[in-house]
Design a protein around this motif. Structure first.
Motif, PDB file in Angstrom:
ATOM      1  N   GLU A 212      64.120   1.602  42.329  1.00 47.23           N
ATOM      2  CA  GLU A 212      63.468   1.124  43.548  1.00 47.23           C
ATOM      3  C   GLU A 212      62.213   1.932  43.864  1.00 47.23           C
ATOM      4  O   GLU A 212      61.182   1.381  44.267  1.00 47.23           O
ATOM      5  N   ARG A 213      62.283   3.244  43.678  1.00 49.43           N
ATOM      6  CA  ARG A 213      61.111   4.095  43.960  1.00 49.43           C
ATOM      7  C   ARG A 213      59.941   3.735  43.048  1.00 49.43           C
ATOM      8  O   ARG A 213      58.799   3.586  43.501  1.00 49.43           O
ATOM      9  N   ILE A 214      60.219   3.606  41.758  1.00 51.20           N
ATOM     10  CA  ILE A 214      59.151   3.308  40.799  1.00 51.20           C
ATOM     11  C   ILE A 214      58.652   1.884  40.998  1.00 51.20           C
ATOM     12  O   ILE A 214      57.450   1.608  40.882  1.00 51.20           O
ATOM     13  N   ARG A 215      59.558   0.976  41.311  1.00 53.45           N
ATOM     14  CA  ARG A 215      59.187  -0.418  41.576  1.00 53.45           C
ATOM     15  C   ARG A 215      58.239  -0.494  42.778  1.00 53.45           C
ATOM     16  O   ARG A 215      57.219  -1.188  42.731  1.00 53.45           O
ATOM     17  N   ASN A 216      58.552   0.238  43.830  1.00 52.78           N
ATOM     18  CA  ASN A 216      57.690   0.236  45.019  1.00 52.78           C
ATOM     19  C   ASN A 216      56.338   0.881  44.731  1.00 52.78           C
ATOM     20  O   ASN A 216      55.306   0.448  45.242  1.00 52.78           O
ATOM     21  N   THR A 225      51.898   5.603  35.783  1.00 51.17           N
ATOM     22  CA  THR A 225      52.301   7.012  35.954  1.00 51.17           C
ATOM     23  C   THR A 225      53.746   7.217  35.521  1.00 51.17           C
ATOM     24  O   THR A 225      54.549   7.790  36.237  1.00 51.17           O
ATOM     25  N   VAL A 226      54.083   6.720  34.329  1.00 53.85           N
ATOM     26  CA  VAL A 226      55.435   6.913  33.797  1.00 53.85           C
ATOM     27  C   VAL A 226      55.563   8.350  33.303  1.00 53.85           C
ATOM     28  O   VAL A 226      54.832   8.791  32.415  1.00 53.85           O
ATOM     29  N   THR A 227      56.483   9.099  33.901  1.00 55.75           N
ATOM     30  CA  THR A 227      56.627  10.515  33.577  1.00 55.75           C
ATOM     31  C   THR A 227      58.066  10.956  33.802  1.00 55.75           C
ATOM     32  O   THR A 227      58.801  10.336  34.574  1.00 55.75           O
ATOM     33  N   GLU A 231      57.774  13.578  41.701  1.00 51.93           N
ATOM     34  CA  GLU A 231      57.926  14.126  43.044  1.00 51.93           C
ATOM     35  C   GLU A 231      59.155  13.504  43.682  1.00 51.93           C
ATOM     36  O   GLU A 231      59.356  12.291  43.633  1.00 51.93           O
ATOM     37  N   GLY A 232      59.997  14.336  44.257  1.00 53.46           N
ATOM     38  CA  GLY A 232      61.217  13.832  44.889  1.00 53.46           C
ATOM     39  C   GLY A 232      62.462  14.049  44.062  1.00 53.46           C
ATOM     40  O   GLY A 232      63.574  13.825  44.553  1.00 53.46           O
ATOM     41  N   MET A 233      62.308  14.490  42.815  1.00 58.48           N
ATOM     42  CA  MET A 233      63.493  14.817  42.018  1.00 58.48           C
ATOM     43  C   MET A 233      64.134  16.075  42.590  1.00 58.48           C
ATOM     44  O   MET A 233      63.457  16.959  43.115  1.00 58.48           O
ATOM     45  N   ALA A 234      65.455  16.127  42.474  1.00 59.49           N
ATOM     46  CA  ALA A 234      66.196  17.238  43.063  1.00 59.49           C
ATOM     47  C   ALA A 234      66.111  18.508  42.208  1.00 59.49           C
ATOM     48  O   ALA A 234      65.848  19.599  42.723  1.00 59.49           O
ATOM     49  N   VAL A 235      66.324  18.376  40.887  1.00 59.67           N
ATOM     50  CA  VAL A 235      66.360  19.569  40.037  1.00 59.67           C
ATOM     51  C   VAL A 235      65.516  19.445  38.775  1.00 59.67           C
ATOM     52  O   VAL A 235      64.991  20.448  38.285  1.00 59.67           O
TER      53      VAL A 235
END
Length: 294
Positions: A212-216, A225-227, A231-235
């Motif tokens: 959902e995040r990447i779709r938005n 920006t496929v990586t 930003e927003g990853m926990a660990v």
């Protein structure tokens, strides 16, 4: 390596940009990208793209005449869309599929050529590339647990093995295990039923959230920006930064070209997991717990 969330959004973009359109010209700009000889790459020319699908981490472009292009992006491979008249800068482009309204490029950064492109005839040859991993979105809890316990490995290895689970790699396995509050080195033979259920829930929630995040982020465009580090990853990719749950610095285990990131307080009861290189170097000086490190 693009994993299930990234591949899912790639497929959705390809459905918007190329399905229903005819490939006018196909080129292997680097001969090493093409890993098949029959049918030739030219067999896709003047054929309409009829559908796009996913087989594990592979992307399949299907064309009229039962011809299929199977792309595996591996670590540094990416898909790029450029409008008519625009090109990919530099020497990144490895293959190009030209349409009347633009060009789909397969690019790969770096010197190691791992991405691949196959042209095959018939869906049976596409299915032959399936490693057999379980789709966590359709699997029952019992199927998930059985797959998890099929062989005795660490949770990290099992989650990222394409023979066991479908589309999960190094990045999202870190995020899944953090959400499930489980050690990446916990052996599958020792996982309890409750922990296995927690892991299944965390897997579905994490993958759904990032799709959902990447779709938005992509909206109606094409993913640029496929990586593996978002930003927003926990660990994942956040070594030394505070865990968003407890504030403890994120730890890592490095091996070969990969590293595993985890929170010692949330996932291992405060225990630091041995880094193969660093812990051997420090020996008795290697801290055993996060408290010793702090």
């Amino acid at each position: 390596m693009p994993e299930l969330p990234d591949v899912t959004v790639y497929i959705e973009a390809l459905q918007r940009f190329v399905v229903g359109h005819t490939i006018e010209r196909a080129r292997a700009l680097n001969p090493f990208i093409l890993r098949s000889v029959e049918p030739p790459l030219s067999a896709v020319e003047q054929r309409e793209v009829t559908g796009v699908a996913r087989v594990g981490k592979r992307i399949v472009l299907s064309m009229s005449g039962d011809i299929h292009v199977v792309v595996h992006l591996m670590i540094a491979g990416r898909l790029r869309w450029r409008p008519l008249g625009e090109k990919v800068a530099g020497k990144l482009a490895q293959a190009a599929f030209e349409f009347a309204h633009g060009t789909l490029y397969l690019t790969e950064a770096g010197s190691k050529r791992r991405a691949s492109l196959h042209v095959v005839r018939g869906m049976a040859n596409v299915r032959a590339m399936d490693r057999g991993g379980l789709d966590v979105f359709v699997a029952t809890r019992d199927q998930f647990v059985a797959q998890l316990r099929k062989e005795n490995h660490t949770l990290k290895r099992s989650l990222t093995d394409p023979r066991f689970f479908d589309g999960i790699g190094n990045a999202y396995s870190d995020e899944i295990l953090h959400r499930a509050r489980l050690s990446p080195l916990l052996l599958t033979s020792r996982i309890s039923d409750e922990e296995a259920t927690r892991l299944l829930d965390a897997t579905r929630l994490t993958l759904t959230e990032w799709i959902e995040r990447i779709r938005n982020e992509t909206a109606d465009g094409f993913p640029e920006t496929v990586t593996a580090f978002r930003e927003g990853m926990a660990v994942h990719g956040r070594y030394g930064k505070p865990c968003p749950v407890c504030g403890t610095p994120v730890q890592r285990i490095r091996y070969a070209d990969n590293e595993t990131n985890y929170c010692a307080r949330c996932q291992t009861g405060g225990r630091l997991l041995a880094d193969r290189a660093l812990s051997r170097l420090l020996k008795e000086d290697w801290p055993r717990s996060i408290d010793e490190l702090e």
